[in-house]
Design a protein around this motif. Structure first.
Motif, PDB file in Angstrom:
ATOM      1  N   UNK A 185       0.858  -1.183   0.000  1.00 30.05           N
ATOM      2  CA  UNK A 185       0.000   0.000   0.000  1.00 30.05           C
ATOM      3  C   UNK A 185       0.896   1.235   0.000  1.00 30.05           C
ATOM      4  N   UNK A 186       0.712   2.111  -0.997  1.00 28.96           N
ATOM      5  CA  UNK A 186       1.647   3.228  -1.124  1.00 28.96           C
ATOM      6  C   UNK A 186       0.918   4.516  -1.472  1.00 28.96           C
ATOM      7  N   UNK A 187       1.611   5.626  -1.232  1.00 32.32           N
ATOM      8  CA  UNK A 187       1.138   6.965  -1.587  1.00 32.32           C
ATOM      9  C   UNK A 187       2.365   7.821  -1.880  1.00 32.32           C
ATOM     10  N   UNK A 188       2.326   8.532  -2.978  1.00 32.04           N
ATOM     11  CA  UNK A 188       3.461   9.376  -3.389  1.00 32.04           C
ATOM     12  C   UNK A 188       4.749   8.569  -3.488  1.00 32.04           C
ATOM     13  N   UNK A 189       4.616   7.304  -3.882  1.00 31.89           N
ATOM     14  CA  UNK A 189       5.789   6.457  -4.063  1.00 31.89           C
ATOM     15  C   UNK A 189       6.397   5.903  -2.795  1.00 31.89           C
ATOM     16  N   UNK A 190       5.747   6.128  -1.637  1.00 35.65           N
ATOM     17  CA  UNK A 190       6.258   5.643  -0.357  1.00 35.65           C
ATOM     18  C   UNK A 190       5.250   4.698   0.291  1.00 35.65           C
ATOM     19  N   UNK A 191       5.738   3.737   1.082  1.00 40.18           N
ATOM     20  CA  UNK A 191       4.801   2.860   1.789  1.00 40.18           C
ATOM     21  C   UNK A 191       3.916   3.659   2.731  1.00 40.18           C
ATOM     22  N   UNK A 192       2.642   3.302   2.779  1.00 42.91           N
ATOM     23  CA  UNK A 192       1.715   3.972   3.696  1.00 42.91           C
ATOM     24  C   UNK A 192       1.984   3.535   5.135  1.00 42.91           C
ATOM     25  N   UNK A 193       2.188   2.238   5.349  1.00 46.87           N
ATOM     26  CA  UNK A 193       2.448   1.741   6.711  1.00 46.87           C
ATOM     27  C   UNK A 193       3.926   1.948   7.001  1.00 46.87           C
ATOM     28  N   UNK A 194       4.200   2.933   7.862  1.00 49.82           N
ATOM     29  CA  UNK A 194       5.577   3.321   8.151  1.00 49.82           C
ATOM     30  C   UNK A 194       6.181   2.544   9.322  1.00 49.82           C
ATOM     31  N   UNK A 195       5.331   1.961  10.164  1.00 53.71           N
ATOM     32  CA  UNK A 195       5.853   1.310  11.359  1.00 53.71           C
ATOM     33  C   UNK A 195       4.846   0.287  11.866  1.00 53.71           C
ATOM     34  N   UNK A 196       5.364  -0.766  12.511  1.00 51.10           N
ATOM     35  CA  UNK A 196       4.524  -1.741  13.205  1.00 51.10           C
ATOM     36  C   UNK A 196       5.051  -1.886  14.627  1.00 51.10           C
ATOM     37  N   UNK A 197       4.192  -1.598  15.590  1.00 47.82           N
ATOM     38  CA  UNK A 197       4.547  -1.685  17.004  1.00 47.82           C
ATOM     39  C   UNK A 197       3.832  -2.895  17.586  1.00 47.82           C
ATOM     40  N   UNK A 198       4.595  -3.918  17.914  1.00 46.32           N
ATOM     41  CA  UNK A 198       4.044  -5.209  18.317  1.00 46.32           C
ATOM     42  C   UNK A 198       4.375  -5.463  19.783  1.00 46.32           C
ATOM     43  N   UNK A 199       3.341  -5.496  20.613  1.00 42.87           N
ATOM     44  CA  UNK A 199       3.507  -5.664  22.049  1.00 42.87           C
ATOM     45  C   UNK A 199       3.177  -7.114  22.408  1.00 42.87           C
ATOM     46  N   UNK A 200       4.182  -7.833  22.909  1.00 40.80           N
ATOM     47  CA  UNK A 200       4.111  -9.284  23.166  1.00 40.80           C
ATOM     48  C   UNK A 200       3.182  -9.988  22.170  1.00 40.80           C
ATOM     49  N   UNK A 201       3.540  -9.951  20.869  1.00 38.36           N
ATOM     50  CA  UNK A 201       2.654 -10.502  19.835  1.00 38.36           C
ATOM     51  C   UNK A 201       2.654 -12.031  19.804  1.00 38.36           C
ATOM     52  N   UNK A 202       1.509 -12.600  19.463  1.00 41.38           N
ATOM     53  CA  UNK A 202       1.407 -14.024  19.148  1.00 41.38           C
ATOM     54  C   UNK A 202       1.689 -14.177  17.654  1.00 41.38           C
ATOM     55  N   UNK A 203       2.736 -14.886  17.307  1.00 37.09           N
ATOM     56  CA  UNK A 203       3.110 -14.982  15.885  1.00 37.09           C
ATOM     57  C   UNK A 203       3.142 -16.404  15.352  1.00 37.09           C
ATOM     58  N   UNK A 204       3.023 -17.400  16.231  1.00 39.05           N
ATOM     59  CA  UNK A 204       3.148 -18.791  15.789  1.00 39.05           C
ATOM     60  C   UNK A 204       2.091 -19.654  16.476  1.00 39.05           C
ATOM     61  N   UNK A 205       0.997 -19.912  15.779  1.00 32.13           N
ATOM     62  CA  UNK A 205      -0.079 -20.715  16.361  1.00 32.13           C
ATOM     63  C   UNK A 205       0.172 -22.214  16.266  1.00 32.13           C
ATOM     64  N   UNK A 206       1.361 -22.621  15.768  1.00 30.87           N
ATOM     65  CA  UNK A 206       1.740 -24.027  15.905  1.00 30.87           C
ATOM     66  C   UNK A 206       2.221 -24.311  17.331  1.00 30.87           C
ATOM     67  N   UNK A 207       2.394 -23.253  18.117  1.00 34.89           N
ATOM     68  CA  UNK A 207       2.791 -23.342  19.523  1.00 34.89           C
ATOM     69  C   UNK A 207       4.178 -23.975  19.685  1.00 34.89           C
ATOM     70  N   UNK A 208       5.089 -23.595  18.788  1.00 40.39           N
ATOM     71  CA  UNK A 208       6.440 -24.157  18.802  1.00 40.39           C
ATOM     72  C   UNK A 208       7.423 -23.369  19.653  1.00 40.39           C
ATOM     73  N   UNK A 209       7.017 -22.246  20.224  1.00 37.42           N
ATOM     74  CA  UNK A 209       7.948 -21.443  21.006  1.00 37.42           C
ATOM     75  C   UNK A 209       8.306 -22.127  22.322  1.00 37.42           C
TER      76      UNK A 209
END
Length: 330
Positions: A185-209
């Motif tokens: 997703x872009x505007x004026x040739x730059x990405x619209x989403x400039x940052x992602x702030x992830x607070x203790x995120x769940x990223x693996x639902x295979x539960x391998x951590x």
């Protein structure tokens, strides 16, 4: 009632002991009625409760709105707008936690109003549909659809070229997924989403951590609750979304070219390694990452900044990173 989990600071331990022993029923034993009752629960916003959860900033205006989902449903949105007449504020799209089952936008008024005030940004909290009524990937689709709609239609003085996504726990999962799915997703040739702030995120639902076993009996979140949330969200039907699908486990997605990230983890959290492994995957793909592990804290510490001994540090880091990446021309 549980004893305070080893390693937690005294006040944090007492609070988590209360939450585990005297709060709402555990999700492990909760009926549908219990789940709906928990979703409607909102912590009081006056002292002494606000000393624990953080205050709601008084001069931030809170409005309700909505965005259309791909299936025609309406996705409720909760807007937080700072005072003043600016017409070029960045926008932070926020996704609340709760295991894709519990939680609400109103429960997150303290942190969302704080971000709006400190960043001089508009914050929009997305009331995505939850399980078990709406199983995966409905929550992810709602998160993607709401963010895309905001890029196309946001008002409230929003600069549609400068977005960030933010969320905690299940909300961190959704923020990471949105950052992947909308990286072009872009505007004026730059990405619209400039940052992602992830607070203790769940990223693996295979539960391998490995941390899931290390802190299997942790405070606030434990292994039994993790399995229950997963069962509610994924279900067990033959056509259920597999746990390795990037729409539920962003660790298995393509992270090449996604927005720079802040990943905050809690050292005593069963899903701590979900965050550390995701930060490692981002770095390997050449993505700019700041990863901070908060020692002595359990899962959920962002919701009680007044008790967590590094609550103010977590908030300061969050604001600093968002401000840096949302700055004009960044």
């Amino acid at each position: 009632m549980k004893r305070p989990y080893p390693g937690t600071a005294p006040l944090t331990g007492l609070l988590t002991m209360y939450l585990d022993g005297f709060g709402r029923p555990s999700i492990v034993d909760a009926t549908q009625e219990d789940i709906e009752r928990a979703r409607a629960q909102v912590y009081p916003t006056f002292p002494p409760f606000s000393w624990i959860t953080g205050r709601v900033v008084a001069d931030v205006t809170v409005d309700e709105g909505g965005a259309p989902a791909r299936d025609g449903a309406a996705i409720p949105l909760r807007w937080y707008t700072p005072p003043g007449p600016r017409t070029d504020r960045p926008l932070v799209v926020f996704f609340h936690g709760g295991g894709w089952v519990q939680g609400s936008t109103r429960m997150y008024d303290p942190i969302c109003s704080h971000l709006a005030s400190r960043l001089d940004a508009v914050v929009v909290s997305v009331d995505y549909r939850m399980a078990p009524e709406h199983r995966a990937p409905v929550a992810a689709h709602d998160a993607i659809d709401a963010t895309r709609w905001l890029h196309e239609h946001a008002d409230h003085g929003v600069d549609r070229r400068r977005f960030a996504v933010c969320g905690d726990s299940a909300g961190g999962n959704l923020a990471a997924i949105v950052a992947q799915q909308l990286k072009d997703l872009s505007a004026d040739g730059l990405p619209v989403i400039r940052h992602q702030a992830l607070i203790y995120p769940a990223t693996d639902l295979t539960l391998a951590s490995p941390s899931i076993r290390e802190h299997a009996h942790g405070a606030v979140l434990d292994e039994a609750k993790i399995h229950t949330f997963r069962r509610h969200y994924l279900g067990d039907a033959p056509d259920a979304v597999p746990a390795t699908d990037p729409l539920v486990s962003p660790l298995f997605g393509d992270v090449t070219g996604v927005a720079p990230a802040l990943v905050q983890t809690a050292d005593l959290d069963p899903i701590r390694d979900d965050g550390t492994r995701y930060a490692s995957a981002l770095r390997t793909a050449g993505v700019e990452v700041r990863a901070t592990n908060y020692v002595g804290l359990p899962h959920g510490f962002a919701s009680f900044p007044g008790v967590a001994r590094t609550g103010q540090q977590h908030r300061a880091e969050l604001v600093t990173q968002l401000r840096h990446h949302l700055g004009e021309g960044s």
